[in-house]
Design an enzyme around this catalytic site. Structure first.
Site, mmCIF file in Angstrom:
data_model
loop_
_atom_site.group_PDB
_atom_site.id
_atom_site.type_symbol
_atom_site.label_atom_id
_atom_site.label_comp_id
_atom_site.label_asym_id
_atom_site.label_seq_id
_atom_site.Cartn_x
_atom_site.Cartn_y
_atom_site.Cartn_z
ATOM 1 N N ALA A 10 0.815 -1.230 0.000
ATOM 2 C CA ALA A 10 0.000 0.000 0.000
ATOM 3 C C ALA A 10 0.842 1.271 0.000
ATOM 4 O O ALA A 10 0.330 2.357 0.245
ATOM 5 C CB ALA A 10 -0.943 -0.003 1.203
ATOM 6 N N SER A 11 2.128 1.144 -0.304
ATOM 7 C CA SER A 11 2.989 2.329 -0.335
ATOM 8 C C SER A 11 2.747 3.175 -1.575
ATOM 9 O O SER A 11 3.078 4.363 -1.604
ATOM 10 C CB SER A 11 4.461 1.892 -0.290
ATOM 11 O OG SER A 11 4.685 0.866 -1.231
ATOM 12 N N ARG A 12 2.205 2.556 -2.629
ATOM 13 C CA ARG A 12 2.006 3.299 -3.880
ATOM 14 C C ARG A 12 0.940 2.594 -4.724
ATOM 15 O O ARG A 12 0.453 1.523 -4.345
ATOM 16 C CB ARG A 12 3.310 3.464 -4.660
ATOM 17 C CG ARG A 12 4.079 2.198 -4.855
ATOM 18 C CD ARG A 12 5.562 2.443 -5.170
ATOM 19 N NE ARG A 12 6.315 1.191 -5.119
ATOM 20 C CZ ARG A 12 6.531 0.403 -6.162
ATOM 21 N NH1 ARG A 12 6.084 0.747 -7.352
ATOM 22 N NH2 ARG A 12 7.196 -0.714 -6.028
ATOM 23 N N SER A 130 -6.278 -9.945 -11.658
ATOM 24 C CA SER A 130 -5.994 -9.147 -12.861
ATOM 25 C C SER A 130 -6.838 -9.715 -13.991
ATOM 26 O O SER A 130 -7.150 -10.915 -13.993
ATOM 27 C CB SER A 130 -4.510 -9.279 -13.223
ATOM 28 O OG SER A 130 -4.292 -8.817 -14.546
ATOM 29 N N TYR A 143 2.912 -14.593 -14.361
ATOM 30 C CA TYR A 143 2.040 -13.607 -13.707
ATOM 31 C C TYR A 143 0.572 -14.008 -13.856
ATOM 32 O O TYR A 143 -0.186 -14.032 -12.875
ATOM 33 C CB TYR A 143 2.276 -12.234 -14.341
ATOM 34 C CG TYR A 143 1.392 -11.132 -13.806
ATOM 35 C CD1 TYR A 143 1.645 -10.557 -12.562
ATOM 36 C CD2 TYR A 143 0.320 -10.655 -14.550
ATOM 37 C CE1 TYR A 143 0.837 -9.538 -12.074
ATOM 38 C CE2 TYR A 143 -0.491 -9.632 -14.074
ATOM 39 C CZ TYR A 143 -0.225 -9.076 -12.836
ATOM 40 O OH TYR A 143 -1.024 -8.069 -12.348
ATOM 41 N N THR A 146 -0.488 -16.829 -11.604
ATOM 42 C CA THR A 146 -0.714 -16.463 -10.199
ATOM 43 C C THR A 146 -2.046 -15.743 -10.053
ATOM 44 O O THR A 146 -2.755 -15.921 -9.059
ATOM 45 C CB THR A 146 0.401 -15.552 -9.648
ATOM 46 O OG1 THR A 146 0.407 -14.292 -10.340
ATOM 47 C CG2 THR A 146 1.765 -16.205 -9.770
ATOM 48 N N LYS A 147 -2.393 -14.935 -11.056
ATOM 49 C CA LYS A 147 -3.630 -14.156 -10.945
ATOM 50 C C LYS A 147 -4.861 -15.035 -11.173
ATOM 51 O O LYS A 147 -5.921 -14.808 -10.581
ATOM 52 C CB LYS A 147 -3.585 -12.975 -11.918
ATOM 53 C CG LYS A 147 -2.511 -11.945 -11.556
ATOM 54 C CD LYS A 147 -2.754 -11.347 -10.183
ATOM 55 C CE LYS A 147 -1.733 -10.306 -9.783
ATOM 56 N NZ LYS A 147 -2.016 -9.700 -8.473
#
Ligand code: NAP
Length: 235
Positions: A10-12, A130, A143, A146-147
């Site tokens: 949650a930093s960006r 995603s 990717y 995993t999604k």
């Protein structure tokens, strides 16, 4: 009563926008990150929670994080990594890292929050998948795997936890204009912006609003759902 949430990564980007949206809805939000300490602290200063460094793929680090923040009522599994590579070139280390962060991270955090949620017979989990987990993605096989797995995790866990009144849902973003997609370059991003019927890239807030809805009482009869926030990309 205070409502406590944790948003991973949650930093960006999407995680930051989600933490801020949840805070506007009255949640106290803890902000997980792996590298961007100052950015995470700036978000946490606005959400009333702590900024907590932990690699979500590391079960011990996740346990240590929960020892600091205590139980939560809402978990948003947002931390994720992406990258483009042809399938035949993926190394063991790359494959294991994608699975470890994007899928293993969700397993680690969910297993950490469940004892409290099961005890309370209440709780909410939102996983960030995603659209590439709902349809194929050339050169992003690891990717996309995993999604797609997060979709299976969401649906299966929703069934398992419904008797305990714990809701598990998922948001599948389309192409969202964050740091993650800048590697694609401006020309590709312009092309991608034209593809969804709504004719633009998504913003982190577009996804955050979907998460905040699923976390809210307005979604109290929703579990096991996959909500695509994608401008109609995969319709
Ligand atoms: P981003 O801008 O790259 O931000 C990634 C966030 O995850 C950062 O806060 C980062 O922390 C954190 N993070 C990365 N690895 C971590 C780890 N091992 N442990 C804990 N935190 C970790 O990504 P984004 O675009 O906002 O994407 C957020 C989520 O949405 C991801 O799961 C992504 O797959 C998904 N998503 C994104 C898009 C898109 O188009 N952007 C589309 C569909 C789905 P630091 O700042 O400390 O590095």
């Amino acid at each position: 009563m205070e409502k406590i949430a944790l948003v991973t990564g949650a930093s960006r980007g999407i995680g930051k926008a989600t933490a801020l949206a949840l805070a506007r809805d009255g949640w106290t939000v803890h902000v997980n990150y792996i590298r961007s300490r100052e950015a995470a602290e700036a978000v946490a200063a606005q959400t009333g929670g702590m900024a907590i460094c932990a690699d979500v793929s590391d079960g011990q680090a996740v346990s240590a994080m929960f020892e600091k923040i205590g139980p939560v009522d809402l978990l948003v599994n947002n931390a994720g990594i992406a990258g483009q590579i042809q399938f035949q070139d993926i190394t063991d280390a790359q494959w294991n890292r994608y699975l470890g962060v994007n899928l293993g991270g969700a397993r680690n955090t969910i297993q950490a929050v469940l004892p409290h949620m099961l005890h309370e017979k209440a709780g909410c989990i939102v996983n960030i998948s995603s659209i590439w987990g709902l349809r194929g993605a050339s050169c992003e096989v690891a990717y996309a795997c995993t999604k797609a797995a997060l979709v299976g995790l969401t649906r299966s866990l929703a069934l398992e936890l419904a008797p305990s009144h714990i809701r598990v849902n998922c948001v599948a973003p389309g192409v969202i204009n964050t740091d993650m997609v800048q590697v694609l370059g401006q020309e590709t991003l312009r092309d991608l912006a034209e593809q969804p019927p709504l004719g633009r890239l998504g913003t982190p807030e577009d996804v955050a609003h979907a998460v905040a809805f699923l976390a809210s009482d307005k979604a109290s009869f929703l579990t096991g759902q996959i909500l695509a926030a994608d401008g109609g990309f995969i319709v």
